[in-house]
Design a protein around this motif. Structure first.
Motif, mmCIF file in Angstrom:
data_model
loop_
_atom_site.group_PDB
_atom_site.id
_atom_site.type_symbol
_atom_site.label_atom_id
_atom_site.label_comp_id
_atom_site.label_asym_id
_atom_site.label_seq_id
_atom_site.Cartn_x
_atom_site.Cartn_y
_atom_site.Cartn_z
ATOM 1 N N ILE A 101 109.422 51.070 -1.327
ATOM 2 C CA ILE A 101 110.847 51.130 -1.664
ATOM 3 C C ILE A 101 111.444 49.730 -1.611
ATOM 4 C CG2 ILE A 101 113.101 51.877 -0.759
ATOM 5 C CD1 ILE A 101 111.730 54.526 0.016
ATOM 6 N N TRP A 102 111.115 49.015 -0.540
ATOM 7 C CA TRP A 102 111.649 47.659 -0.376
ATOM 8 C C TRP A 102 111.246 46.772 -1.548
ATOM 9 C CZ3 TRP A 102 115.363 45.336 1.984
ATOM 10 C CH2 TRP A 102 115.357 43.947 2.129
ATOM 11 N N GLU A 103 109.973 46.881 -1.966
ATOM 12 C CA GLU A 103 109.489 46.055 -3.072
ATOM 13 C C GLU A 103 110.181 46.389 -4.389
ATOM 14 O OE1 GLU A 103 105.062 45.480 -1.095
ATOM 15 O OE2 GLU A 103 105.328 46.879 -2.766
ATOM 16 N N LYS A 104 110.579 47.649 -4.525
ATOM 17 C CA LYS A 104 111.210 48.076 -5.783
ATOM 18 C C LYS A 104 112.711 47.807 -5.806
ATOM 19 C CE LYS A 104 107.632 49.963 -7.869
ATOM 20 N NZ LYS A 104 107.159 49.437 -9.153
ATOM 21 N N LEU A 105 113.286 47.535 -4.657
ATOM 22 C CA LEU A 105 114.732 47.289 -4.640
ATOM 23 C C LEU A 105 115.051 45.958 -5.328
ATOM 24 C CD1 LEU A 105 115.810 48.314 -0.999
ATOM 25 C CD2 LEU A 105 116.455 49.467 -3.124
ATOM 26 N N SER A 106 116.133 45.945 -6.089
ATOM 27 C CA SER A 106 116.577 44.696 -6.718
ATOM 28 C C SER A 106 117.078 43.750 -5.623
ATOM 29 C CB SER A 106 117.714 44.997 -7.699
ATOM 30 O OG SER A 106 118.844 45.463 -6.977
ATOM 31 N N ASP A 107 117.178 42.487 -5.927
ATOM 32 C CA ASP A 107 117.640 41.528 -4.920
ATOM 33 C C ASP A 107 119.014 41.886 -4.346
ATOM 34 O OD1 ASP A 107 115.279 40.282 -5.202
ATOM 35 O OD2 ASP A 107 116.036 38.482 -6.219
ATOM 36 N N PRO A 108 119.987 42.218 -5.201
ATOM 37 C CA PRO A 108 121.289 42.610 -4.619
ATOM 38 C C PRO A 108 121.162 43.843 -3.713
ATOM 39 C CG PRO A 108 121.469 42.279 -7.001
ATOM 40 C CD PRO A 108 120.023 42.184 -6.662
ATOM 41 N N ASN A 109 120.304 44.813 -4.116
ATOM 42 C CA ASN A 109 120.124 46.007 -3.290
ATOM 43 C C ASN A 109 119.411 45.675 -1.971
ATOM 44 O OD1 ASN A 109 121.418 48.213 -4.440
ATOM 45 N ND2 ASN A 109 119.801 48.470 -5.985
ATOM 46 N N LYS A 110 118.532 44.702 -2.006
ATOM 47 C CA LYS A 110 117.879 44.281 -0.761
ATOM 48 C C LYS A 110 118.931 43.798 0.238
ATOM 49 C CE LYS A 110 113.108 43.162 -1.807
ATOM 50 N NZ LYS A 110 112.489 42.724 -3.059
ATOM 51 N N ILE A 111 119.900 43.061 -0.286
ATOM 52 C CA ILE A 111 120.944 42.542 0.596
ATOM 53 C C ILE A 111 121.834 43.685 1.085
ATOM 54 C CG2 ILE A 111 123.018 41.084 0.656
ATOM 55 C CD1 ILE A 111 121.398 39.247 -1.377
ATOM 56 N N THR A 112 122.166 44.585 0.173
ATOM 57 C CA THR A 112 123.015 45.717 0.544
ATOM 58 C C THR A 112 122.361 46.597 1.601
ATOM 59 O OG1 THR A 112 123.875 45.761 -1.715
ATOM 60 C CG2 THR A 112 124.262 47.722 -0.360
ATOM 61 N N TRP A 113 121.066 46.859 1.437
ATOM 62 C CA TRP A 113 120.415 47.890 2.259
ATOM 63 C C TRP A 113 119.501 47.348 3.343
ATOM 64 C CZ3 TRP A 113 123.110 51.946 1.612
ATOM 65 C CH2 TRP A 113 123.643 52.252 0.361
ATOM 66 N N GLN A 114 119.539 46.056 3.591
ATOM 67 C CA GLN A 114 118.581 45.500 4.554
ATOM 68 C C GLN A 114 118.727 46.096 5.946
ATOM 69 O OE1 GLN A 114 119.033 41.326 5.495
ATOM 70 N NE2 GLN A 114 121.156 41.301 4.844
ATOM 71 N N SER A 115 119.949 46.308 6.369
ATOM 72 C CA SER A 115 120.142 46.849 7.712
ATOM 73 C C SER A 115 119.647 48.301 7.783
ATOM 74 C CB SER A 115 121.627 46.749 8.081
ATOM 75 O OG SER A 115 121.955 47.720 9.007
ATOM 76 N N HIS A 116 119.908 49.064 6.732
ATOM 77 C CA HIS A 116 119.406 50.441 6.673
ATOM 78 C C HIS A 116 117.875 50.470 6.765
ATOM 79 C CE1 HIS A 116 123.433 51.521 5.493
ATOM 80 N NE2 HIS A 116 123.120 52.778 5.236
ATOM 81 N N VAL A 117 117.235 49.655 5.927
ATOM 82 C CA VAL A 117 115.766 49.664 5.885
ATOM 83 C C VAL A 117 115.203 49.215 7.233
ATOM 84 C CG1 VAL A 117 113.743 48.590 4.797
ATOM 85 C CG2 VAL A 117 115.656 49.352 3.381
ATOM 86 N N CYS A 118 115.863 48.228 7.819
ATOM 87 C CA CYS A 118 115.425 47.716 9.113
ATOM 88 C C CYS A 118 115.468 48.830 10.171
ATOM 89 C CB CYS A 118 116.349 46.559 9.486
ATOM 90 S SG CYS A 118 115.863 45.692 10.943
ATOM 91 N N GLN A 119 116.536 49.601 10.186
ATOM 92 C CA GLN A 119 116.657 50.670 11.187
ATOM 93 C C GLN A 119 115.699 51.821 10.917
ATOM 94 O OE1 GLN A 119 120.811 51.477 12.676
ATOM 95 N NE2 GLN A 119 121.312 50.094 11.003
ATOM 96 N N ILE A 120 115.490 52.133 9.642
ATOM 97 C CA ILE A 120 114.526 53.190 9.306
ATOM 98 C C ILE A 120 113.122 52.759 9.735
ATOM 99 C CG2 ILE A 120 113.421 54.436 7.400
ATOM 100 C CD1 ILE A 120 116.160 54.260 5.918
ATOM 101 N N ARG A 121 112.848 51.473 9.534
ATOM 102 C CA ARG A 121 111.539 50.936 9.921
ATOM 103 C C ARG A 121 111.339 51.035 11.435
ATOM 104 N NH1 ARG A 121 109.338 44.971 8.119
ATOM 105 N NH2 ARG A 121 107.272 45.198 9.023
ATOM 106 N N LYS A 122 112.383 50.734 12.168
ATOM 107 C CA LYS A 122 112.307 50.832 13.625
ATOM 108 C C LYS A 122 112.052 52.285 14.058
ATOM 109 C CE LYS A 122 114.946 50.013 17.802
ATOM 110 N NZ LYS A 122 116.289 49.755 18.343
ATOM 111 N N ALA A 123 112.751 53.213 13.396
ATOM 112 C CA ALA A 123 112.565 54.633 13.717
ATOM 113 C C ALA A 123 111.125 55.061 13.432
ATOM 114 C CB ALA A 123 113.551 55.487 12.919
ATOM 115 N N GLN A 124 110.548 54.530 12.355
ATOM 116 C CA GLN A 124 109.147 54.859 12.033
ATOM 117 C C GLN A 124 108.216 54.364 13.128
ATOM 118 O OE1 GLN A 124 108.334 53.157 8.167
ATOM 119 N NE2 GLN A 124 109.084 54.964 7.085
ATOM 120 N N LYS A 125 108.523 53.190 13.648
ATOM 121 C CA LYS A 125 107.687 52.625 14.718
ATOM 122 C C LYS A 125 107.750 53.510 15.960
ATOM 123 C CE LYS A 125 106.803 48.234 16.926
ATOM 124 N NZ LYS A 125 107.630 47.371 17.774
ATOM 125 N N ARG A 126 108.959 53.978 16.264
ATOM 126 C CA ARG A 126 109.118 54.847 17.439
ATOM 127 C C ARG A 126 108.422 56.191 17.218
ATOM 128 N NH1 ARG A 126 109.193 52.578 21.644
ATOM 129 N NH2 ARG A 126 109.726 54.589 22.555
#
Ligand SMILES: [Zn+2]
Length: 206
Positions: A101-126
């Motif tokens: 998903i991260w790779e497919k996101l456009s650059d502006p979307n990466k900036i918009t959703w970085q915090s979301h993706v970061c938190q989802i990633r943390k939840a996956q780790k847990r």
């Protein structure tokens, strides 16, 4: 010739299964408890083996964490399909799915959703921590004040290299629930950038 791996497949239809009742009841029984029950070992000092601490509450929370994570994964699958109509997220591991998903996101979307993706990633780790570790109880022998014997007392419960109690697992479940909410926000945000609560905003979850 011994049987081959493929000979060991059991494709019996589910209707033909004999429904079994769990022999230990609806709980998780630690393997060491089962071992002690099946292969009884005499204890030299008469203390017996420590065991029997009921971790059902924690096991239940572990189950909820895994299942809530699967809900997030279902949303992630929809996000990937929205970004890439050729994608087939069905059998992807959650981590791979999120990275795709991260790779497919456009650059502006990466900036918009970085915090979301970061938190989802943390939840996956847990979630992975909860899946790949066992709940383990440590006991200590406590002598009675009267001097005639003592008993095993559960001192510590761990999961992997971490202390484990209901509060921490509850925190992990909270992370998983937030993660599902965040994933839905991404899914919505990718189709609707100017959401007005008065609008109907149809079909964005498709
Ligand atoms: Zn909307």
């Amino acid at each position: 010739m011994p049987p081959a791996w493929d000979d060991l497949r059991d494709d019996t239809p589910r209707d033909d299964w004999n429904l079994q009742v769990p022999q230990f009841g609806e709980q998780v029984r630690e393997w060491s408890d089962i071992l002690d029950g099946v292969y009884w070992r005499s204890s030299e000092d008469g203390r017996g083996d420590p065991g029997g601490y009921d971790t059902s509450d924690m096991q239940r929370l572990r189950g909820l964490i895994m299942v809530q994570a699967a809900e997030t994964e279902a949303v992630l699958g929809r996000i990937l399909c929205k970004l890439d109509t050729q994608a087939s997220p069905g059998k992807m591991m959650a981590g791979v799915l999120l990275k795709k998903i991260w790779e497919k996101l456009s650059d502006p979307n990466k900036i918009t959703w970085q915090s979301h993706v970061c938190q989802i990633r943390k939840a996956q780790k847990r979630r992975n921590h909860v899946v790949h570790n066992r709940v383990d109880t440590g006991y200590g022998w406590v002598e009675y004040a009267t001097g005639d014997g003592g008993e095993w007392i559960p001192f510590i419960t761990t999961m992997g290299d971490e202390l484990c109690d209901g509060r921490e697992l509850s925190h992990d479940l909270a992370l998983q629930q937030s993660s599902t909410v965040l994933a839905i926000e991404i899914l919505h945000g990718l189709s609707c950038s100017n959401h007005d609560r008065a609008d109907r905003c149809p079909d964005w979850w498709e």
